[in-house]
Scaffold this motif. Sequence first.
Motif, PDB file in Angstrom:
ATOM      1  N   ARG A 111       0.840  -1.194   0.000  1.00  0.00           N
ATOM      2  CA  ARG A 111       0.000   0.000   0.000  1.00  0.00           C
ATOM      3  C   ARG A 111       0.877   1.248   0.000  1.00  0.00           C
ATOM      4  O   ARG A 111       2.013   1.245   0.490  1.00  0.00           O
ATOM      5  CB  ARG A 111      -0.915   0.012   1.233  1.00  0.00           C
ATOM      6  CG  ARG A 111      -1.912  -1.148   1.265  1.00  0.00           C
ATOM      7  CD  ARG A 111      -2.784  -1.074   2.513  1.00  0.00           C
ATOM      8  NE  ARG A 111      -3.547  -2.311   2.677  1.00  0.00           N
ATOM      9  CZ  ARG A 111      -4.723  -2.540   2.094  1.00  0.00           C
ATOM     10  NH1 ARG A 111      -5.267  -1.607   1.334  1.00  0.00           N
ATOM     11  NH2 ARG A 111      -5.351  -3.686   2.296  1.00  0.00           N
ATOM     12  N   ILE A 112       0.328   2.336  -0.551  1.00  0.00           N
ATOM     13  CA  ILE A 112       1.092   3.566  -0.704  1.00  0.00           C
ATOM     14  C   ILE A 112       1.596   4.080   0.646  1.00  0.00           C
ATOM     15  O   ILE A 112       2.739   4.505   0.785  1.00  0.00           O
ATOM     16  CB  ILE A 112       0.237   4.635  -1.406  1.00  0.00           C
ATOM     17  CG1 ILE A 112      -0.111   4.186  -2.830  1.00  0.00           C
ATOM     18  CG2 ILE A 112       0.965   5.970  -1.431  1.00  0.00           C
ATOM     19  CD1 ILE A 112       1.055   3.725  -3.652  1.00  0.00           C
ATOM     20  N   GLY A 113       0.742   4.035   1.655  1.00  0.00           N
ATOM     21  CA  GLY A 113       1.148   4.495   2.981  1.00  0.00           C
ATOM     22  C   GLY A 113       2.319   3.719   3.528  1.00  0.00           C
ATOM     23  O   GLY A 113       3.226   4.287   4.160  1.00  0.00           O
ATOM     24  N   ILE A 149      -3.717   6.753   1.018  1.00  0.00           N
ATOM     25  CA  ILE A 149      -2.763   5.975   1.803  1.00  0.00           C
ATOM     26  C   ILE A 149      -2.993   4.472   1.722  1.00  0.00           C
ATOM     27  O   ILE A 149      -2.039   3.685   1.633  1.00  0.00           O
ATOM     28  CB  ILE A 149      -2.784   6.438   3.278  1.00  0.00           C
ATOM     29  CG1 ILE A 149      -2.072   7.787   3.396  1.00  0.00           C
ATOM     30  CG2 ILE A 149      -2.094   5.423   4.187  1.00  0.00           C
ATOM     31  CD1 ILE A 149      -2.039   8.346   4.805  1.00  0.00           C
ATOM     32  N   ASP A 150      -4.229   4.047   1.731  1.00  0.00           N
ATOM     33  CA  ASP A 150      -4.535   2.609   1.798  1.00  0.00           C
ATOM     34  C   ASP A 150      -4.734   1.966   0.424  1.00  0.00           C
ATOM     35  O   ASP A 150      -5.198   0.832   0.332  1.00  0.00           O
ATOM     36  CB  ASP A 150      -5.777   2.379   2.668  1.00  0.00           C
ATOM     37  CG  ASP A 150      -5.539   2.779   4.114  1.00  0.00           C
ATOM     38  OD1 ASP A 150      -4.472   2.437   4.643  1.00  0.00           O
ATOM     39  OD2 ASP A 150      -6.409   3.454   4.697  1.00  0.00           O
ATOM     40  N   ARG A 151      -4.403   2.682  -0.637  1.00  0.00           N
ATOM     41  CA  ARG A 151      -4.548   2.140  -1.985  1.00  0.00           C
ATOM     42  C   ARG A 151      -3.234   1.541  -2.478  1.00  0.00           C
ATOM     43  O   ARG A 151      -2.163   1.798  -1.934  1.00  0.00           O
ATOM     44  CB  ARG A 151      -5.024   3.220  -2.956  1.00  0.00           C
ATOM     45  CG  ARG A 151      -6.397   3.807  -2.622  1.00  0.00           C
ATOM     46  CD  ARG A 151      -6.807   4.796  -3.689  1.00  0.00           C
ATOM     47  NE  ARG A 151      -8.026   5.508  -3.337  1.00  0.00           N
ATOM     48  CZ  ARG A 151      -8.576   6.467  -4.095  1.00  0.00           C
ATOM     49  NH1 ARG A 151      -7.982   6.823  -5.235  1.00  0.00           N
ATOM     50  NH2 ARG A 151      -9.686   7.065  -3.702  1.00  0.00           N
ATOM     51  N   PHE A 152      -3.327   0.770  -3.576  1.00  0.00           N
ATOM     52  CA  PHE A 152      -2.163   0.121  -4.173  1.00  0.00           C
ATOM     53  C   PHE A 152      -1.748   0.878  -5.448  1.00  0.00           C
ATOM     54  O   PHE A 152      -2.562   1.599  -6.050  1.00  0.00           O
ATOM     55  CB  PHE A 152      -2.482  -1.336  -4.502  1.00  0.00           C
ATOM     56  CG  PHE A 152      -2.683  -2.201  -3.288  1.00  0.00           C
ATOM     57  CD1 PHE A 152      -1.596  -2.804  -2.661  1.00  0.00           C
ATOM     58  CD2 PHE A 152      -3.956  -2.407  -2.756  1.00  0.00           C
ATOM     59  CE1 PHE A 152      -1.763  -3.600  -1.537  1.00  0.00           C
ATOM     60  CE2 PHE A 152      -4.134  -3.209  -1.638  1.00  0.00           C
ATOM     61  CZ  PHE A 152      -3.036  -3.796  -1.022  1.00  0.00           C
ATOM     62  N   PRO A 153      -0.499   0.719  -5.907  1.00  0.00           N
ATOM     63  CA  PRO A 153      -0.002   1.475  -7.060  1.00  0.00           C
ATOM     64  C   PRO A 153      -0.859   1.361  -8.324  1.00  0.00           C
ATOM     65  O   PRO A 153      -0.994   2.338  -9.071  1.00  0.00           O
ATOM     66  CB  PRO A 153       1.394   0.878  -7.283  1.00  0.00           C
ATOM     67  CG  PRO A 153       1.829   0.439  -5.931  1.00  0.00           C
ATOM     68  CD  PRO A 153       0.581  -0.064  -5.265  1.00  0.00           C
ATOM     69  N   HIS A 154      -1.443   0.179  -8.587  1.00  0.00           N
ATOM     70  CA  HIS A 154      -2.192   0.005  -9.832  1.00  0.00           C
ATOM     71  C   HIS A 154      -3.480   0.831  -9.859  1.00  0.00           C
ATOM     72  O   HIS A 154      -4.112   0.969 -10.909  1.00  0.00           O
ATOM     73  CB  HIS A 154      -2.526  -1.480 -10.046  1.00  0.00           C
ATOM     74  CG  HIS A 154      -3.565  -2.015  -9.111  1.00  0.00           C
ATOM     75  ND1 HIS A 154      -3.248  -2.580  -7.895  1.00  0.00           N
ATOM     76  CD2 HIS A 154      -4.932  -2.063  -9.212  1.00  0.00           C
ATOM     77  CE1 HIS A 154      -4.355  -2.965  -7.291  1.00  0.00           C
ATOM     78  NE2 HIS A 154      -5.388  -2.651  -8.069  1.00  0.00           N
ATOM     79  N   GLU A 155      -3.876   1.391  -8.732  1.00  0.00           N
ATOM     80  CA  GLU A 155      -5.106   2.182  -8.655  1.00  0.00           C
ATOM     81  C   GLU A 155      -4.896   3.647  -9.026  1.00  0.00           C
ATOM     82  O   GLU A 155      -5.835   4.430  -8.961  1.00  0.00           O
ATOM     83  CB  GLU A 155      -5.693   2.086  -7.240  1.00  0.00           C
ATOM     84  CG  GLU A 155      -6.065   0.670  -6.814  1.00  0.00           C
ATOM     85  CD  GLU A 155      -6.641   0.631  -5.411  1.00  0.00           C
ATOM     86  OE1 GLU A 155      -7.774   1.134  -5.231  1.00  0.00           O
ATOM     87  OE2 GLU A 155      -5.966   0.110  -4.508  1.00  0.00           O
TER      88      GLU A 155
END
Length: 321
Positions: A111-113, A149-155
């Motif tokens: 996750r980004i965070g 913060i709680d998202r992943f790079p592909h999003e």
Amino acid sequence: MSEILLEVNNLKKYFPITGGFLGKVVGNVKAVDGVSFSINKGEAFGLVGESGSGKTTIGQTILRMNEKTSGTVKFGGIDIHNLSKKDLKALRPKVQYIFQDPYSSLDPKMRIGDAIGEPLLEHGFATKQNVREKVEEIILLCGMSSNYIDRFPHEFSGGQRQRIVIARAMALNPEFVVADEPVSSLDVSIQAQIINLFSDLRQKKGLSYLFISHDLSVVEHLCNRIAIMYLGVIVELATRDELFSNPQHPYTKALLSAIPVPDPTLKRNRIILKGNIPSPSNPPSGCRFHTRCPYVMDKCSKTVPELKEIAEGHQSACHLA
């Protein structure tokens, strides 16, 4: 007088070529072959050239991602390549690297965070209790919502991912950042936003940049001084205004002539260079540009031109200068 932050002196980086049954070294790729320059505190320094000119190798060798072949790299008066592993780790927060492809430089499963928070925890800039708060501050500084913060790079889009990579580099409050083609894979409108972000961060944080690009029109908007590279060497170095108004090296003139003119009624005399950039494993004798130069003389193929000062703050490596 400006204080020098980074000083590079006669830096060389050769990559060995092996061949034969025993894998003996039969030659070297001379990616960087005797480069010298300095970067002042708070300065954005541009490094421009074609693919294969050695720009990225310089950036990575400066930060000791590659070990040098010879020469010196001093950061704040300290020779980076003479540091022990312990001292080098202590230096890492002060010098950061932003890669060309933001997607491949992010862990797709993280996750980004966590990606931004990991270096904060590793270097003691945050605790497990306050790391999320610190990450939110950094993300907001780089023009993004704390909801990311709680998202992943592909999003994320390409521009958003680049902001995330910049945020990760800013997390440790560095003094110096190497930005390696950070906008080359982005749309023109997004490029402008990212360049503005770099400029804002420089003003707010007092950052110094080594900004690597193949596009002079990009570095024009950010950099104080610009060095032009060709086949492992610097062929011209000047302030931005001086370089664009009074280019001296034929290679610089050719690069400037390739910049698109936004007004269709205006025409620019395009300089078309013949042939391709030679192999760094077997560079031409004399001036390395002489095989493509429209002004070539007999002297050019025999004598290596010095990078000498032709005006205050303006250096050129050309026999005509």
